[in-house]
Write an enzyme that holds these catalytic residues in place. Structure first.
Site, PDB file in Angstrom:
ATOM      1  N   GLN A 141       7.521 -10.818  77.616  1.00 55.60           N
ATOM      2  CA  GLN A 141       7.370 -12.229  77.988  1.00 55.60           C
ATOM      3  C   GLN A 141       5.946 -12.455  78.501  1.00 55.60           C
ATOM      4  OE1 GLN A 141      11.127 -13.733  80.208  1.00 55.60           O
ATOM      5  NE2 GLN A 141      11.162 -11.496  80.427  1.00 55.60           N
ATOM      6  N   ASN A 142       5.221 -11.376  78.692  1.00 52.41           N
ATOM      7  CA  ASN A 142       3.881 -11.471  79.270  1.00 52.41           C
ATOM      8  C   ASN A 142       2.851 -11.870  78.209  1.00 52.41           C
ATOM      9  OD1 ASN A 142       5.166 -10.537  81.551  1.00 52.41           O
ATOM     10  ND2 ASN A 142       4.537  -8.400  81.236  1.00 52.41           N
TER      11      ASN A 142
ATOM     12  N   GLY B  62      11.090  -5.355  84.886  1.00 49.22           N
ATOM     13  CA  GLY B  62      10.269  -6.342  85.591  1.00 49.22           C
ATOM     14  C   GLY B  62      10.426  -7.773  85.140  1.00 49.22           C
ATOM     15  N   THR B  63      11.697  -8.196  84.954  1.00 44.29           N
ATOM     16  CA  THR B  63      11.920  -9.604  84.644  1.00 44.29           C
ATOM     17  C   THR B  63      13.096 -10.111  85.453  1.00 44.29           C
ATOM     18  OG1 THR B  63      12.517 -11.227  82.932  1.00 44.29           O
ATOM     19  CG2 THR B  63      13.279  -8.961  82.578  1.00 44.29           C
ATOM     20  N   SER B  64      12.957 -11.330  85.963  1.00 41.14           N
ATOM     21  CA  SER B  64      14.042 -11.906  86.788  1.00 41.14           C
ATOM     22  C   SER B  64      15.168 -12.422  85.899  1.00 41.14           C
ATOM     23  CB  SER B  64      13.478 -13.063  87.617  1.00 41.14           C
ATOM     24  OG  SER B  64      12.945 -14.059  86.736  1.00 41.14           O
TER      25      SER B  64
ATOM     26  N   HIS C  50       6.011 -15.265  74.527  1.00 41.91           N
ATOM     27  CA  HIS C  50       5.429 -16.469  75.120  1.00 41.91           C
ATOM     28  C   HIS C  50       3.944 -16.611  74.823  1.00 41.91           C
ATOM     29  CE1 HIS C  50       8.945 -16.313  78.203  1.00 41.91           C
ATOM     30  NE2 HIS C  50       9.317 -16.740  77.018  1.00 41.91           N
TER      31      HIS C  50
ATOM     32  N   TYR D 107      -5.840 -21.285  82.419  1.00 44.07           N
ATOM     33  CA  TYR D 107      -5.750 -20.114  81.542  1.00 44.07           C
ATOM     34  C   TYR D 107      -7.080 -19.357  81.480  1.00 44.07           C
ATOM     35  CZ  TYR D 107      -1.061 -21.489  80.380  1.00 44.07           C
ATOM     36  OH  TYR D 107       0.283 -21.793  80.481  1.00 44.07           O
TER      37      TYR D 107
ATOM     38  N   ASP E 250      -0.380 -11.083  78.798  1.00 47.52           N
ATOM     39  CA  ASP E 250      -1.505 -10.147  78.915  1.00 47.52           C
ATOM     40  C   ASP E 250      -1.423  -9.128  77.772  1.00 47.52           C
ATOM     41  OD1 ASP E 250       0.439  -8.743  81.541  1.00 47.52           O
ATOM     42  OD2 ASP E 250       0.024  -7.707  79.659  1.00 47.52           O
TER      43      ASP E 250
HETATM   44  N1  APR Z   1       7.790  -3.354  89.071  1.00 46.83           N
HETATM   45  C1  APR Z   1       8.857  -3.851  88.382  1.00 46.83           C
HETATM   46  N2  APR Z   1       9.366  -5.087  88.585  1.00 46.83           N
HETATM   47  C2  APR Z   1       8.761  -5.838  89.527  1.00 46.83           C
HETATM   48  C3  APR Z   1       7.653  -5.401  90.282  1.00 46.83           C
HETATM   49  C4  APR Z   1       7.166  -4.091  90.010  1.00 46.83           C
HETATM   50  N3  APR Z   1       6.122  -3.589  90.698  1.00 46.83           N
HETATM   51  N4  APR Z   1       7.296  -6.401  91.140  1.00 46.83           N
HETATM   52  C5  APR Z   1       8.147  -7.425  90.918  1.00 46.83           C
HETATM   53  N5  APR Z   1       9.034  -7.089  89.965  1.00 46.83           N
HETATM   54  C6  APR Z   1      10.141  -7.875  89.409  1.00 46.83           C
HETATM   55  C7  APR Z   1      10.691  -8.944  90.320  1.00 46.83           C
HETATM   56  O1  APR Z   1      11.687  -8.381  91.180  1.00 46.83           O
HETATM   57  C8  APR Z   1      11.292  -9.916  89.325  1.00 46.83           C
HETATM   58  O2  APR Z   1      12.601  -9.535  88.958  1.00 46.83           O
HETATM   59  O3  APR Z   1       9.620  -8.573  88.305  1.00 46.83           O
HETATM   60  C9  APR Z   1      10.385  -9.759  88.110  1.00 46.83           C
HETATM   61  C10 APR Z   1       9.417 -10.909  87.948  1.00 46.83           C
HETATM   62  O4  APR Z   1      10.165 -12.049  87.624  1.00 46.83           O
HETATM   63  P1  APR Z   1       9.387 -13.396  87.235  1.00 46.83           P
HETATM   64  O5  APR Z   1       8.263 -13.570  88.211  1.00 46.83           O
HETATM   65  O6  APR Z   1      10.419 -14.459  87.086  1.00 46.83           O
HETATM   66  O7  APR Z   1       8.720 -13.077  85.831  1.00 46.83           O
HETATM   67  P2  APR Z   1       9.399 -13.137  84.408  1.00 46.83           P
HETATM   68  O8  APR Z   1      10.840 -12.724  84.491  1.00 46.83           O
HETATM   69  O9  APR Z   1       8.522 -12.380  83.491  1.00 46.83           O
HETATM   70  O10 APR Z   1       9.308 -14.710  84.060  1.00 46.83           O
HETATM   71  C11 APR Z   1       9.714 -15.066  82.766  1.00 46.83           C
HETATM   72  O11 APR Z   1       8.925 -17.305  83.145  1.00 46.83           O
HETATM   73  O12 APR Z   1       7.224 -18.441  84.141  1.00 46.83           O
HETATM   74  C12 APR Z   1       7.766 -18.104  82.911  1.00 46.83           C
HETATM   75  O13 APR Z   1       6.712 -17.810  80.839  1.00 46.83           O
HETATM   76  C13 APR Z   1       6.774 -17.299  82.143  1.00 46.83           C
HETATM   77  O14 APR Z   1       7.109 -15.256  80.914  1.00 46.83           O
HETATM   78  C14 APR Z   1       7.399 -15.914  82.135  1.00 46.83           C
HETATM   79  C15 APR Z   1       8.873 -16.202  82.265  1.00 46.83           C
END
Ligand code: APR
Length: 228
Positions: free
Chosen positions: A86-87, A170-172, A104, A53, A89
């Site tokens: 969820q970020n 921007g979240t999966s 988070h 971290y 930052d």
């Molecule tokens: N703009 C928008 N979306 C984007 C970009 C971009 N430039 N680049 C990537 N992405 C998308 C990807 O396609 C994906 O759907 O952002 C998403 C990132 O997904 P993850 O990496 O799984 O991140 P997140 O969904 O925030 O993860 C959730 O998981 O690891 C834990 O606690 C951690 O908060 C995190 C949580």
């Protein structure tokens, strides 16, 4: 004033230079999640977890909010906007968003292990082992680790239930309970999703903008500011 709730994930910070978790060169490839983002990891190897971290916190001083973060602020001229992220930052805050709820935790804060109300803003980027709470125990990152409770999910659900518009960026949608928030909106809530990749979630009734945040968020904001 109509209410907009925004749910963001690592993708909105990608164009600021912060790695996402599950993209091909995702962050976790350098570390196994269970080695750095669980309470067991903290108990087993606090130096490794503190260092993980500290590196991410140090990186935060070298990155800036991107167009995606900044475009969201424009909405505040016409809507009540709540950002649920969820970020960990602080890029939404630095871009100027007024209402940011972290699900988070927050990278720039640390907390006592025993007193959950003893939360402190770190002066610099480094949490060291001699930083202790009032009982002399080492302070830990103010981050929700896998398997830990997500105390802010309750206020987050309430914000989603009150929203007239939801924008997911921007979240999966892989990690719960955050991913479940999209199902808490009321009937008639307009939904938008901005992501360069189609997430494996049911997108029916959702306006999907297959763009990176830096461009896609502006498209949504322009439409909302012109149309409402
Ligand atoms: N703009 C928008 N979306 C984007 C970009 C971009 N430039 N680049 C990537 N992405 C998308 C990807 O396609 C994906 O759907 O952002 C998403 C990132 O997904 P993850 O990496 O799984 O991140 P997140 O969904 O925030 O993860 C959730 O998981 O690891 C834990 O606690 C951690 O908060 C995190 C949580």
């Amino acid at each position: 004033m109509k209410r907009i709730v925004v749910l963001t994930g690592a993708g909105i910070s990608a164009e600021s230079g912060i790695k996402t978790f599950r993209d091909s060169d995702g962050l976790w490839e350098n570390y196994r999640v269970e080695d750095v983002a669980t309470y067991e990891a903290w108990e087993r190897n606090p130096d490794l977890v503190r260092d993980f971290y500290n590196q991410r916190r140090r990186e935060l001083y070298n990155v800036q909010p991107n167009e995606g973060h900044k475009q969201l602020v424009r909405l505040e001229s016409r809507f009540h906007v709540d950002v649920i992220t969820q970020n960990i930052d602080d890029l939404h805050e630095r871009a100027g968003s007024s209402n940011v709820l972290h699900l988070h935790g927050e990278l720039k804060k640390v907390r006592s292990e025993t007193d959950p109300f003893d939360i402190r803003e770190l002066e610099g980027w480094e949490l060291t082992k001699d930083m202790k709470d009032r009982e002399g125990r080492p302070l830990r990152p103010f981050v929700v680790w896998f398997g830990e409770a997500v105390p802010n999910i309750t206020p987050a659900i309430e914000l989603c239930q009150q929203a007239d518009i939801m924008i997911v960026i921007g979240t999966s949608l892989n990690v719960y309970p955050a991913a479940g928030l999209i199902s808490y909106t009321k009937a008639g809530c307009e939904k938008y999703l901005v992501d360069p990749k189609r997430p494996n979630a049911d997108l029916n009734g959702i306006h999907f903008i297959e763009q990176k945040a830096g461009t896609g968020v502006k498209l949504v904001v322009d439409e909302l500011l012109s149309g409402h």
